[in-house]
Design a protein around this motif. Structure first.
Motif, short mmCIF file in Angstrom:
data_model
loop_
_atom_site.label_atom_id
_atom_site.label_comp_id
_atom_site.label_asym_id
_atom_site.label_seq_id
_atom_site.Cartn_x
_atom_site.Cartn_y
_atom_site.Cartn_z
N LYS A 62 0.85 -1.20 0.00
CA LYS A 62 0.00 0.00 0.00
C LYS A 62 0.88 1.24 0.00
CE LYS A 62 -3.75 -2.36 2.41
NZ LYS A 62 -4.62 -2.38 3.62
N LEU A 63 0.68 2.07 -1.03
CA LEU A 63 1.45 3.31 -1.18
C LEU A 63 0.51 4.48 -1.37
CD1 LEU A 63 4.22 2.25 -3.76
CD2 LEU A 63 4.49 2.48 -1.30
N THR A 64 0.97 5.64 -0.98
CA THR A 64 0.32 6.89 -1.36
C THR A 64 1.34 7.73 -2.10
OG1 THR A 64 0.87 7.97 0.75
CG2 THR A 64 -1.25 6.84 0.62
N VAL A 65 0.92 8.33 -3.22
CA VAL A 65 1.80 9.14 -4.05
C VAL A 65 1.13 10.50 -4.27
CG1 VAL A 65 3.06 9.35 -6.21
CG2 VAL A 65 2.69 7.09 -5.20
N THR A 66 1.85 11.54 -3.92
CA THR A 66 1.34 12.90 -4.08
C THR A 66 2.27 13.68 -5.01
OG1 THR A 66 0.46 12.86 -1.83
CG2 THR A 66 0.64 15.02 -2.89
N PRO A 67 1.86 13.92 -6.26
CA PRO A 67 2.71 14.67 -7.20
C PRO A 67 2.69 16.17 -6.90
CG PRO A 67 1.08 13.29 -8.33
CD PRO A 67 0.65 13.42 -6.90
N GLY A 75 5.00 24.00 -21.08
CA GLY A 75 4.02 23.44 -22.00
C GLY A 75 2.99 22.60 -21.25
N TYR A 76 2.01 22.11 -22.02
CA TYR A 76 0.96 21.30 -21.42
C TYR A 76 1.30 19.81 -21.59
CZ TYR A 76 -1.77 25.53 -20.83
OH TYR A 76 -2.19 26.78 -20.44
N THR A 77 2.36 19.43 -20.92
CA THR A 77 2.79 18.03 -20.96
C THR A 77 2.08 17.24 -19.87
OG1 THR A 77 4.66 18.51 -19.53
CG2 THR A 77 5.04 18.67 -21.91
N VAL A 78 2.25 15.92 -19.92
CA VAL A 78 1.67 15.02 -18.92
C VAL A 78 2.80 14.21 -18.30
CG1 VAL A 78 -0.04 13.23 -18.45
CG2 VAL A 78 -0.45 14.89 -20.29
N PRO A 79 3.48 14.76 -17.33
CA PRO A 79 4.56 14.00 -16.68
C PRO A 79 3.99 12.94 -15.74
CG PRO A 79 4.32 16.14 -15.65
CD PRO A 79 3.33 16.11 -16.78
N TYR A 80 4.80 11.94 -15.46
CA TYR A 80 4.33 10.90 -14.54
C TYR A 80 5.51 10.15 -13.94
CZ TYR A 80 4.88 7.95 -18.74
OH TYR A 80 5.36 7.32 -19.87
N LEU A 81 5.22 9.54 -12.83
CA LEU A 81 6.15 8.66 -12.12
C LEU A 81 5.77 7.22 -12.47
CD1 LEU A 81 8.31 8.11 -9.76
CD2 LEU A 81 6.29 7.92 -8.29
N VAL A 93 1.86 7.07 -12.04
CA VAL A 93 1.15 8.13 -11.34
C VAL A 93 1.56 9.45 -12.01
CG1 VAL A 93 0.81 9.36 -9.18
CG2 VAL A 93 1.08 6.88 -9.18
N GLY A 94 0.63 10.03 -12.76
CA GLY A 94 0.92 11.26 -13.48
C GLY A 94 -0.01 12.39 -13.06
N PHE A 95 0.10 13.51 -13.77
CA PHE A 95 -0.77 14.63 -13.46
C PHE A 95 -0.91 15.53 -14.69
CE2 PHE A 95 3.51 15.69 -12.13
CZ PHE A 95 3.72 16.98 -12.64
N LEU A 96 -2.09 16.14 -14.79
CA LEU A 96 -2.35 17.15 -15.81
C LEU A 96 -2.08 18.52 -15.23
CD1 LEU A 96 -5.74 15.86 -17.29
CD2 LEU A 96 -3.43 15.45 -18.16
N LYS A 97 -1.46 19.36 -16.01
CA LYS A 97 -1.19 20.73 -15.58
C LYS A 97 -2.36 21.62 -15.99
CE LYS A 97 3.83 20.33 -16.06
NZ LYS A 97 5.04 20.90 -16.72
#
Length: 247
Positions: free
Chosen positions: A109-114, A178-184, A165-169
């Motif tokens: 069980k993990l929690t990830v906060t970008p 830019g409007y990229t979609v980075p992720y872990l 686990v990614g995020f939208l800007k």
């Protein structure tokens, strides 16, 4: 006269043993008795010596038992065995920190906060996190992380996982990025003794071709670590390990 002379001649012809036979016989008898007594005494002394050397000396009774270690009975000895070491193997396994039970620990069980520097307060205000299992190629694994933190239950595996686990800007983030979609991407999830977690990870800034691998991380239950993109320090992921569990 002639009769007297014949009588004297007979007496002279007899051996003269009458006077010395008694003392010689008495002396021989005495010697045999003394020799017998000496033999008995020697035998008694030899027997006593063998008895003392062969048999242990009897211990004196000591009611205080000072300096003595009592020998427990069989029942007492069995009673001293810990309950974890017995016929119930499952109890013994629970007492062994190195024991691994897949049925109880098949996920972690993990929690990830970008976060992204410049995207609002703490870099978390103007981003929208999400999770997807890219390895399965199933859109049903996609989920939004509404509170800004993704709560995950990840299966274990080595170097073949694609837990992203990614995020939208959103509008307000730095325009130059830019409007990229980075992720872990969590690629490896392994458990060791004492529930210690080892994860392998990489960070992608745009797409599959712009990913970089970070150093493996080890964590104990309750630990939190920040994983930073190797070449873009503005992109960070706070990872907390809650412990093993079942899916």
């Amino acid at each position: 006269w002639h009769d007297l002379t014949r009588t004297n001649n007979r007496m002279e012809s007899l051996p003269l043993t009458t006077g010395t036979a008694v003392p010689q016989q008495a002396g021989s008898t005495l010697k045999r008795i003394v020799a017998f007594c000496l033999t008995l005494s020697a035998g008694a002394l030899l027997g006593a010596s063998i008895s003392r050397s062969g048999a242990p000396a009897k211990e004196r009774t000591d009611s205080s038992r000072a300096g003595k270690t009592p020998i427990p009975s069989l029942g007492e000895a069995l009673g001293q065995i810990p309950t974890g070491i017995g016929s119930d193997l499952s109890e013994g396994d629970k007492a062994n920190p190195f024991y691994f039970d897949p049925s109880l620990r098949d996920h972690v069980k993990l929690t990830v906060t970008p976060s992204n520097t410049g995207c609002g307060e703490g870099g978390k205000q103007l981003i929208k996190p999400f999770y997807i299992n890219s390895a399965k190629g199933d859109a049903k694994t996609f989920q939004w992380c509404d509170d800004g933190t993704c709560h995950l239950s990840l299966e274990m595996g080595g170097d073949t996982l694609h837990n992203d686990v990614g995020f939208l800007k959103l509008r307000g983030c730095p325009l130059h990025e830019g409007y990229t979609v980075p992720y872990l991407r969590v690629m490896k999830v392994l458990l060791a003794s004492y529930d210690k977690l080892h994860i392998g990870w990489g960070a992608c800034s745009e797409a599959e071709t712009s990913c970089e691998v970070g150093p493996d991380v080890s964590m104990s239950p309750g630990d939190c670590k920040t994983l930073t993109h190797p070449s873009k320090p503005s992109m960070k992921y706070d990872v907390c390990y809650d412990g093993p569990g079942v899916y």
